[in-house]
Design a protein around this motif. Sequence first.
Motif, PDB file in Angstrom:
ATOM      1  N   ALA A   1       0.644  -1.191   0.036  1.00 54.93           N
ATOM      2  CA  ALA A   1       0.075   0.132  -0.079  1.00 54.93           C
ATOM      3  C   ALA A   1       0.888   1.334  -0.036  1.00 54.93           C
ATOM      4  CB  ALA A   1      -0.906  -0.088   1.255  1.00 54.93           C
ATOM      5  N   ILE A   2       1.935   1.244   0.838  1.00 53.87           N
ATOM      6  CA  ILE A   2       2.741   2.356   0.894  1.00 53.87           C
ATOM      7  C   ILE A   2       3.556   2.623  -0.490  1.00 53.87           C
ATOM      8  CG2 ILE A   2       4.869   3.160   2.033  1.00 53.87           C
ATOM      9  CD1 ILE A   2       4.209   1.754   4.583  1.00 53.87           C
ATOM     10  N   ILE A   3       3.932   1.709  -1.099  1.00 53.11           N
ATOM     11  CA  ILE A   3       4.868   1.631  -2.641  1.00 53.11           C
ATOM     12  C   ILE A   3       3.624   2.025  -3.394  1.00 53.11           C
ATOM     13  CG2 ILE A   3       5.534   0.301  -4.303  1.00 53.11           C
ATOM     14  CD1 ILE A   3       6.848  -1.472  -2.346  1.00 53.11           C
ATOM     15  N   PHE A   4       2.224   1.877  -3.493  1.00 55.81           N
ATOM     16  CA  PHE A   4       1.208   1.958  -4.291  1.00 55.81           C
ATOM     17  C   PHE A   4       1.206   3.777  -4.235  1.00 55.81           C
ATOM     18  CE2 PHE A   4      -3.135   3.071  -5.205  1.00 55.81           C
ATOM     19  CZ  PHE A   4      -3.298   2.866  -6.345  1.00 55.81           C
ATOM     20  N   VAL A   5       0.834   4.166  -2.987  1.00 54.25           N
ATOM     21  CA  VAL A   5       0.849   5.550  -2.597  1.00 54.25           C
ATOM     22  C   VAL A   5       1.931   6.535  -3.129  1.00 54.25           C
ATOM     23  CG1 VAL A   5       0.426   7.188  -0.667  1.00 54.25           C
ATOM     24  CG2 VAL A   5      -0.776   5.095  -0.673  1.00 54.25           C
ATOM     25  N   LEU A   6       3.071   6.047  -2.948  1.00 51.56           N
ATOM     26  CA  LEU A   6       4.308   6.729  -3.259  1.00 51.56           C
ATOM     27  C   LEU A   6       4.208   6.782  -4.971  1.00 51.56           C
ATOM     28  CD1 LEU A   6       7.029   5.263  -0.959  1.00 51.56           C
ATOM     29  CD2 LEU A   6       6.002   7.745  -0.939  1.00 51.56           C
ATOM     30  N   PHE A   7       3.995   5.773  -5.654  1.00 51.64           N
ATOM     31  CA  PHE A   7       4.054   5.674  -6.992  1.00 51.64           C
ATOM     32  C   PHE A   7       2.799   6.663  -7.623  1.00 51.64           C
ATOM     33  CE2 PHE A   7       2.313   3.671 -11.245  1.00 51.64           C
ATOM     34  CZ  PHE A   7       3.510   3.863 -11.868  1.00 51.64           C
ATOM     35  N   GLN A   8       1.648   6.682  -6.810  1.00 53.96           N
ATOM     36  CA  GLN A   8       0.394   7.611  -7.173  1.00 53.96           C
ATOM     37  C   GLN A   8       1.011   9.147  -7.189  1.00 53.96           C
ATOM     38  OE1 GLN A   8      -2.361   7.054  -8.721  1.00 53.96           O
ATOM     39  NE2 GLN A   8      -1.756   5.021  -9.001  1.00 53.96           N
ATOM     40  N   MET A   9       1.547   9.283  -6.028  1.00 56.16           N
ATOM     41  CA  MET A   9       2.287  10.415  -5.813  1.00 56.16           C
ATOM     42  C   MET A   9       3.238  11.045  -6.940  1.00 56.16           C
ATOM     43  SD  MET A   9       2.621  10.577  -1.537  1.00 56.16           S
ATOM     44  CE  MET A   9       3.692  12.096  -1.500  1.00 56.16           C
ATOM     45  N   LEU A  10       4.110  10.308  -7.251  1.00 50.72           N
ATOM     46  CA  LEU A  10       4.935  10.669  -8.199  1.00 50.72           C
ATOM     47  C   LEU A  10       4.317  11.003  -9.705  1.00 50.72           C
ATOM     48  CD1 LEU A  10       7.770   8.009  -7.616  1.00 50.72           C
ATOM     49  CD2 LEU A  10       7.887  10.242  -7.198  1.00 50.72           C
ATOM     50  N   LEU A  11       3.147   9.840 -10.011  1.00 48.00           N
ATOM     51  CA  LEU A  11       2.557  10.258 -11.264  1.00 48.00           C
ATOM     52  C   LEU A  11       1.779  11.615 -11.284  1.00 48.00           C
ATOM     53  CD1 LEU A  11       1.466   6.921 -12.156  1.00 48.00           C
ATOM     54  CD2 LEU A  11       3.190   7.814 -13.330  1.00 48.00           C
ATOM     55  N   VAL A  12       0.920  11.830 -10.138  1.00 53.61           N
ATOM     56  CA  VAL A  12       0.219  12.867 -10.141  1.00 53.61           C
ATOM     57  C   VAL A  12       0.835  14.090  -9.596  1.00 53.61           C
ATOM     58  CG1 VAL A  12      -1.772  13.811  -8.826  1.00 53.61           C
ATOM     59  CG2 VAL A  12      -1.849  11.424  -9.498  1.00 53.61           C
ATOM     60  N   GLY A  13       1.940  14.106  -8.795  1.00 50.16           N
ATOM     61  CA  GLY A  13       2.640  15.328  -8.558  1.00 50.16           C
ATOM     62  C   GLY A  13       3.597  15.726  -9.446  1.00 50.16           C
ATOM     63  N   GLY A  14       3.928  14.882 -10.468  1.00 50.66           N
ATOM     64  CA  GLY A  14       4.634  15.437 -11.695  1.00 50.66           C
ATOM     65  C   GLY A  14       4.050  16.352 -12.835  1.00 50.66           C
ATOM     66  N   VAL A  15       2.692  15.982 -12.920  1.00 47.80           N
ATOM     67  CA  VAL A  15       2.131  16.496 -13.947  1.00 47.80           C
ATOM     68  C   VAL A  15       1.316  17.879 -13.682  1.00 47.80           C
ATOM     69  CG1 VAL A  15       0.365  16.155 -15.926  1.00 47.80           C
ATOM     70  CG2 VAL A  15       1.994  14.380 -15.365  1.00 47.80           C
ATOM     71  N   GLY A  16       1.039  18.898 -14.170  1.00 43.82           N
ATOM     72  CA  GLY A  16       0.379  20.082 -13.822  1.00 43.82           C
ATOM     73  C   GLY A  16       0.670  20.378 -12.274  1.00 43.82           C
ATOM     74  N   SER A  17       1.541  20.380 -11.728  1.00 43.01           N
ATOM     75  CA  SER A  17       1.311  20.686 -10.168  1.00 43.01           C
ATOM     76  C   SER A  17       1.444  22.281  -9.851  1.00 43.01           C
ATOM     77  CB  SER A  17       2.709  19.987  -9.586  1.00 43.01           C
ATOM     78  OG  SER A  17       3.979  20.716  -9.939  1.00 43.01           O
ATOM     79  N   GLY A  18       0.172  22.830  -9.636  1.00 41.85           N
ATOM     80  CA  GLY A  18       0.065  24.176  -9.201  1.00 41.85           C
ATOM     81  C   GLY A  18      -0.158  24.946 -10.411  1.00 41.85           C
ATOM     82  N   GLU A  19      -0.305  24.565 -11.638  1.00 43.33           N
ATOM     83  CA  GLU A  19      -0.509  25.439 -12.832  1.00 43.33           C
ATOM     84  C   GLU A  19      -2.009  25.303 -13.330  1.00 43.33           C
ATOM     85  OE1 GLU A  19       2.253  25.431 -15.595  1.00 43.33           O
ATOM     86  OE2 GLU A  19       3.876  25.240 -14.168  1.00 43.33           O
TER      87      GLU A  19
END
Length: 143
Positions: free
Chosen positions: A125-143
């Motif tokens: 579950a921790i690996i899955f959450v970290l993976f999701q954060m990397l995918l979502v956090g890298g695209v369009g963060s704050g714009e």
Amino acid sequence: MTMTEPNVLNPHPPEFERFLYAPVGEDRNGYVVTVLSTLARLGLDPWTETAELVTLGREAAGAKLGLLLSRFRDVPSLESNHGRVARGLSKLLPEDPPKGTLQRDASPASGGPLGASGALWTILAIIFVLFQMLLVGGVGSGE
């Protein structure tokens, strides 16, 4: 799941059922009250309490059960009969504690059989959450 694993859906020892589902008497509304209900209404875990009673032996279990029943006010007949009822009910307890039941070393917290799979699922579950954060956090963060 193999046939030798404990029943995950019903983790309670079947040897306790005869005792726990035995009637202690009728309440003021005429409903039959069981040992299980009595212990639960007293704020105790019925299976843990039954396991402790089994380890005491019949005579000591009857005495302890008598004390518990004397505190229970929902069944009027127990006020004068709690000792006799407790002695009768103690005869329904299994002779020996069931093997592999209510042992603390098999609990998830102690790393027993359920604890190992629980730890694996937590790591995944921790690996899955970290993976999701990397995918979502890298695209369009704050714009």
